[in-house]
Each structure stands twice: as C-alpha cells, then as structure tokens.
Design a protein around this motif. Structure first.
Motif, PDB file in Angstrom:
ATOM      1  N   UNK A   1       5.274   9.589   1.287  1.00 36.44           N
ATOM      2  CA  UNK A   1       5.797   8.765   0.923  1.00 36.44           C
ATOM      3  C   UNK A   1       6.271   7.277   1.448  1.00 36.44           C
ATOM      4  N   UNK A   2       5.053   6.451   2.171  1.00 26.91           N
ATOM      5  CA  UNK A   2       5.463   5.590   2.738  1.00 26.91           C
ATOM      6  C   UNK A   2       4.825   4.318   1.959  1.00 26.91           C
TER       7      UNK A   2
ATOM      8  N   UNK B   1       0.969  -1.412  -0.028  1.00 27.92           N
ATOM      9  CA  UNK B   1      -0.048   0.065  -0.056  1.00 27.92           C
ATOM     10  C   UNK B   1       0.919   1.319   0.074  1.00 27.92           C
ATOM     11  N   UNK B   2       1.002   2.043  -1.196  1.00 26.74           N
ATOM     12  CA  UNK B   2       1.861   3.053  -1.181  1.00 26.74           C
ATOM     13  C   UNK B   2       1.024   4.393  -0.747  1.00 26.74           C
TER      14      UNK B   2
ATOM     15  N   UNK C   1      -5.424   7.340 -13.353  1.00 27.16           N
ATOM     16  CA  UNK C   1      -4.703   8.584 -13.663  1.00 27.16           C
ATOM     17  C   UNK C   1      -4.341   9.473 -12.903  1.00 27.16           C
ATOM     18  N   UNK C   2      -4.884   9.135 -11.546  1.00 26.77           N
ATOM     19  CA  UNK C   2      -4.170  10.181 -10.489  1.00 26.77           C
ATOM     20  C   UNK C   2      -2.714   9.917 -10.218  1.00 26.77           C
ATOM     21  N   UNK C   3      -1.942  11.120 -10.524  1.00 24.31           N
ATOM     22  CA  UNK C   3      -0.390  11.242 -10.371  1.00 24.31           C
ATOM     23  C   UNK C   3      -0.286  11.587  -8.938  1.00 24.31           C
ATOM     24  N   UNK C   4       0.746  10.659  -8.508  1.00 26.56           N
ATOM     25  CA  UNK C   4       1.223  10.675  -7.061  1.00 26.56           C
ATOM     26  C   UNK C   4       2.530  11.347  -7.293  1.00 26.56           C
ATOM     27  N   UNK C   5       2.808  12.553  -6.386  1.00 31.11           N
ATOM     28  CA  UNK C   5       4.022  13.469  -6.340  1.00 31.11           C
ATOM     29  C   UNK C   5       4.686  13.313  -5.267  1.00 31.11           C
ATOM     30  N   UNK C   6       5.984  13.685  -5.397  1.00 24.64           N
ATOM     31  CA  UNK C   6       6.757  13.597  -4.321  1.00 24.64           C
ATOM     32  C   UNK C   6       6.448  14.388  -3.125  1.00 24.64           C
ATOM     33  N   UNK C   7       6.551  13.970  -2.049  1.00 28.76           N
ATOM     34  CA  UNK C   7       6.224  14.447  -0.744  1.00 28.76           C
ATOM     35  C   UNK C   7       7.740  14.883  -0.294  1.00 28.76           C
ATOM     36  N   UNK C   8       7.928  16.303  -0.633  1.00 30.42           N
ATOM     37  CA  UNK C   8       9.196  16.849  -0.556  1.00 30.42           C
ATOM     38  C   UNK C   8       9.361  17.324   1.100  1.00 30.42           C
ATOM     39  N   UNK C   9       9.428  16.526   2.039  1.00 25.53           N
ATOM     40  CA  UNK C   9       9.570  16.554   3.450  1.00 25.53           C
ATOM     41  C   UNK C   9      10.487  15.778   3.936  1.00 25.53           C
ATOM     42  N   UNK C  10      11.378  16.526   4.944  1.00 27.10           N
ATOM     43  CA  UNK C  10      12.394  15.577   5.350  1.00 27.10           C
ATOM     44  C   UNK C  10      12.693  16.376   7.031  1.00 27.10           C
TER      45      UNK C  10
END
Length: 348
Positions: A206-207, A200-201, A314-323
């Motif tokens: 982004x886990x 399960x993404x 067609x939903x696009x997952x984007x980078x979760x730019x968090x750190x």
C-alpha cells in the motif's frame, strides 16, 4: 496480504517459474523472434483540466503474472517464443489457472485460491536489456553485499532477530524496481494526477509514489528513501518520464522477487543507483511501461524491462494487511532456534 500468504507462495514458486506476458505477435510464423517492435508514438491522449496528458486510471499488471523476469540461456536473444514453446506455455498456464475450480471441486483451499495467474503471451522475458534478457553479472562489491543480505526467501538461513529478514518480510517496502514488477498477488497500480504531480498507488505494501512534474530540481539534500526520490516530466505529449535517485543504500535494501527471477536474487543498492521509467500511452486503454536500472557499484551493466499495461478501472485494490508486528517473524525465529537446539541435543 500478510507475510503468511507470501510464505505459502514459496511452495509454488518453482511451479510458476516458466509462465506468461505482454504485447506480442499472434504467431511465430514469418516473424523475426529477436525483434521487439518499437513503442507506438502516434496516440494523442486526452488532457487534464490543467493541460497535462491524462493517464489517470487503474492499470493492474496481473495479466503479466508468470512472465519470467529472465529468459533461459537457450532462448538467447529471442524476444518471443516459438509456436511450440507458446503451446507448451499456454497448456501450463491453463492448468495453473484451473486450480481454483479444481480445489473448489475437492472442497479445499490451496494455491489456486491465492495465486493470480496471468495471460499466456509470446514474450520470453520481462527483461529486454541486455539483449539476452538476463540480469548482468554483479560486480565484486555487489556480490559481497548480496551475500550479507538476509531474507525469508533465502533457503537454509537461520533466524534470530528482525535483521534476518528483508524489508518486504518486515512489511516496510518491496522497494524499487521490484515494486513495479508483477508478483503472484496484489498487482494493482493506480495513477492519480493533480497540477504539478503524478501519484502512483501500489497495491503491494500500500505505498504511494509521489512524482513532481513541475520541474522541481533534484539538487536537494540526500535522505536515502526506501523508494528513492522521483522527479518526472512530460515528453512528446504522450510519455511520462520519471527519474528516481537518492535510494536508501545498503545490503538489505531490496529483493527482486518475481516469477523467473534467479534463486539468489538478493539485490543490494548503492548511492549511485538510478531508475529511469518511461510510461507511454499507446491507446485509450494501453500504456507501455519501460524501465532501466543503473547501479554501477552493484551491476557490471545496466538492465531494463518492458511491460504492457492494460486499463482495468473496475479492478479493486484491497488492503495489504501487513505490518512489522506480523507474528510470522516471531514464528520464524522461534522455529529456527528450536530446530538448532534439537540438532545440538542430537549431537550430544
């Protein structure tokens, strides 16, 4: 999505507290508004090459964004809204959804460019257990641990170090069960399958949850994972059942933040916590997701939710730019110390 974006959402949290949601009757007339229809069980999904039900695809829950976690006390045991309540919600959702275009017309960018509004629905709350659709009271120990929690979502808190922020602030995890509930952004969920497992993404943080479905036992040494340890099995040819235990315990383990959640929603986790999820495919493009959270150390009773997933490949997952190096933590600490220093100087 970085922490800075999350912080901007605080300003609009109150405005979203009453908004949309899942499968429901088309009108309140001649309906018993206290009865949630049972999950359909007559659909036979296609099979993977190795014989498991095929759930693969993208199932974002953006359409549920705005559905309150809890219903109001006045709504009692009503699972669905009245016609009048529905009209009011629909008007509210439409107004919030129009903010993007309104901001463009005014040559500015604000919450309308950030918050993903959902669809208007008649459901009163995500919670369906207890019957009143509200979180049960915490135990004395639960309240004690909750009071120890620190988070940027907690009003009036001082910040001095990383321990004053929760795991979501620090971009580690949103935790469970919160990660399976809608938020104002990053609501993508994608299911992958391989022989013996389901993955399960999650777009948020982004886990990826790895769920063995090959009968792997739970009786292994406890580690204490942020997302727990999951084991699954197939039931009735169209339902995936997942049981998750072995959560990382402590007062800073998770934070149930979603539309309509209580103002003080800091939710600690004990070693006795257990999440049971049921994913039932009810059609080629629909899944009913049910979850029950049990933690007798923290809550006086179990509680559970039901969400209706819709396929959107067609939903696009984007980078979760968090750190963890996010500068916003440092900014919070710096600003908090400066405010206290200014207050102390004023007293002198």
């Amino acid at each position: 999505m970085a922490l800075t974006g999350r912080l901007r959402l605080l300003a609009c949290a109150a405005a979203l507290a009453l908004a949309p949601a899942g499968a429901s009757p088309t009108a309140a007339q001649d309906q018993d508004l206290t009865v949630l229809p049972p999950v359909p069980d007559d659909f036979a999904p296609s099979k993977t090459a190795w014989g498991d039900p095929d759930f693969r695809g993208t199932w974002p829950i953006s359409h549920l964004n705005g559905l309150p976690l809890q219903r109001t006390p006045e709504q009692g045991n009503r699972v669905f809204l009245t016609d009048e309540e529905f009209a009011q919600r629909d008007e509210r959702i439409e107004g919030l959804a129009n903010r993007y275009d309104n901001e463009d017309a005014g040559d500015k960018i604000g919450q309308g460019h950030w918050v993903e509004m959902g669809e208007t629905s008649r459901r009163t709350s995500l919670l369906v257990q207890p019957a009143n659709g509200r979180l049960p009271e915490m135990t004395a120990e639960g309240k004690r641990l909750s009071a120890l929690m620190r988070s940027s979502w907690r009003a009036g808190q001082e910040f001095d170090w990383a321990t004053d922020f929760d795991s979501w602030d620090r971009c580690i995890t949103r935790g469970l069960p919160a990660s399976m509930l809608p938020m104002q952004y990053n609501n993508g969920i994608r299911l992958f399958q391989a022989p013996g497992l389901v993955a399960i993404q999650l777009e948020m943080i982004h886990e990826v949850r790895i769920v063995p479905v090959d009968g792997t036992a739970h009786d292994v040494p406890a580690i204490g994972n942020w997302m727990g340890r999951s084991r699954g099995h197939w039931e009735d040819e169209n339902t995936l059942v997942i049981e998750t235990t072995d959560f990382r315990p402590g007062p800073s383990a998770t934070n149930i933040v979603t539309t309509g959640s209580p103002p003080e929603n800091d939710t600690p986790i004990s070693t006795e916590a257990k999440l049971v999820e049921r994913l039932t495919m009810t059609g080629p493009d629909t899944i009913v997701y049910e979850m029950t959270w049990s933690d007798p150390v923290i809550f006086t009773a179990d509680w559970g939710a039901r969400l209706d997933w819709q396929r959107q490949d067609d939903y696009e997952l984007f980078e979760y730019a968090c750190h963890e190096g996010n500068v916003q933590l440092r900014n919070y600490v710096t600003a908090s110390r400066a405010e206290r220093a200014k207050a102390a100087a004023a007293e002198k």
